[in-house]
Design an enzyme around this catalytic site. Sequence first.
Site, PDB file in Angstrom:
ATOM      1  N   GLU A 336       0.822  -1.212   0.000  1.00  0.00           N
ATOM      2  CA  GLU A 336       0.000   0.000   0.000  1.00  0.00           C
ATOM      3  C   GLU A 336       0.857   1.264   0.000  1.00  0.00           C
ATOM      4  O   GLU A 336       0.582   2.220  -0.738  1.00  0.00           O
ATOM      5  CB  GLU A 336      -0.948   0.001   1.201  1.00  0.00           C
ATOM      6  CG  GLU A 336      -1.913  -1.174   1.256  1.00  0.00           C
ATOM      7  CD  GLU A 336      -2.673  -1.393  -0.040  1.00  0.00           C
ATOM      8  OE1 GLU A 336      -2.847  -0.437  -0.827  1.00  0.00           O
ATOM      9  OE2 GLU A 336      -3.081  -2.540  -0.295  1.00  0.00           O
ATOM     10  N   HIS A 423      -4.691  -6.062 -11.498  1.00  0.00           N
ATOM     11  CA  HIS A 423      -4.127  -6.993 -10.525  1.00  0.00           C
ATOM     12  C   HIS A 423      -3.695  -8.304 -11.177  1.00  0.00           C
ATOM     13  O   HIS A 423      -2.912  -9.058 -10.593  1.00  0.00           O
ATOM     14  CB  HIS A 423      -5.137  -7.268  -9.414  1.00  0.00           C
ATOM     15  CG  HIS A 423      -5.497  -6.063  -8.615  1.00  0.00           C
ATOM     16  ND1 HIS A 423      -6.504  -5.206  -8.989  1.00  0.00           N
ATOM     17  CD2 HIS A 423      -4.962  -5.554  -7.470  1.00  0.00           C
ATOM     18  CE1 HIS A 423      -6.588  -4.228  -8.108  1.00  0.00           C
ATOM     19  NE2 HIS A 423      -5.664  -4.411  -7.184  1.00  0.00           N
TER      20      HIS A 423
END
Length: 521
Positions: A336, A423
């Site tokens: 993140e 992703h």
Amino acid sequence: MSPHFSRPVATLSTAVAAAALLAAGLSTGATAQPSAEPTPGSAPSALSASQRAELLRDADSVRAETAEALGLGAKEKLVVRDVVKDRDGTTHTRYERTYDSLPVLGGDLVVHTAKSGAYKGATRATSKKIAVNTTGAAKAAPKGARKVVWAADGTPKLAYEQVRKSTEKDGTPSELHTVTDARTGDKLYEWDAVHSGQGHTTYSGDVELSTAEEGGSFTLTDNDRGGHQTFNLENGTSGTGTLFSADDDEWGDGTAQDPETAGADAHYGAAVTWDYYKNVHGREGIKGDGEAAYSRVHYGDNYVNAFWDDSCFCMTYGDGAGNANPLTSIDVAAHEMTHGVTSHTAGLIYSGESGGLNEATSDIFGTAVEFNADNPEDVGDYFIGEEIDINGDGTPLRYMDQPSKDGASKDDWYEGIGGIDVHYSSGVANHFFYLLSEGSGKKEINGVEYDSPTADGEPVTGIGRDKAEQIWFKALTTYMTSTTDYADARQATLDAATDLYGADSEEFQATDRAWAGVNVK
């Protein structure tokens, strides 16, 4: 929706440098002498916040001259965004661009200059000339949209960018950017700016945490790392939450039942990520300015995700299914935070092939941080999310040695891969990084068995993870732009390998071979 974890010579300031730039043309890249080890001067130097600010001021003071030297038009202006300085004095200054006072999306560029001020090259997100009529009434003006010049794809044109904030069904916030043609109203592009994904921790065991004491009370405030703080959302989905505080300096009990445990994990993950970027790459903080982000845990109820949000400059973590497995492991935290690093360096647009590279960058450095942390309870591996058990069967979320083992990610590049979820298209770069680090075939690392194939069936010999990390970081911060695709990423890493090890080095050859191993040639 399945969980993903989001989504003084610094410029061309002299007439000699400007003339040299124009005479040389706008080629990309630099050369370095071959060496078995990294060329000492080609690695990034560790800049203090004040040193970085001075370089940015220097670049800003001559941005008009730089724009002219680059051959930009009279209506185009540069906006200094970031700077990286190598140990040999080479400076890489990153700029955004405006045209007739409008932001140019996809107009970013990086200017490379030697210590002497000599021009070494420029890396541009687009090579297209901008010649757009920005006056007159547009036929399609979405409510609340801003007028921009869209240059990230095809011929630059007048456009509108609209940002819609909402919440997905699983509770993930969304900040959807939609770009439409100002003349026709046709949609040109779309991406989401929210990137989904002594403490007694769940995943890292008993660890030391940097905290702050005031008036006999302690808080999860890390003054050793820019003042990073960790907050408890208490199952809320908005606001900052409550800063974790306690009468003692003990945090959590190692179980998900104690709210402090997830806070300890997140605080530790932020610390080891900060340390990695500072100690390995000389970057202090996500933006390189010594400023800390912050963390929020216990987001929502049964929220099976984590995400980075630029608008709050923060990481946010859910507690997983049944609120039993918080998504606060080391690699998720680093993943993140790396979205923030990417946002403030290359700015890879979170869609298409650039979006896959954005996600892969977070996986690559999430893995790098996990290895670097050297935590015996969460041993380094080439899996993503192996600790948080999102699948419920003990399997990782993603595999770098053979990404397709997750059932959706792609091992190799193919025409049209930019059309799938970022992703899953990220698998190509993840696979490349594994091959460059460890090579193809069967092997065991830290007790974990891997077996990495190649697209062409030919073997790849790895150069070691440490060198692969240096190559990817230098490529990201000095040669990638917002529109970089897989072919561009190959060239960026080859330029980085040349800078670091030489154009005739084994490292350069291995980089080229690893890309061939994932069908990027």
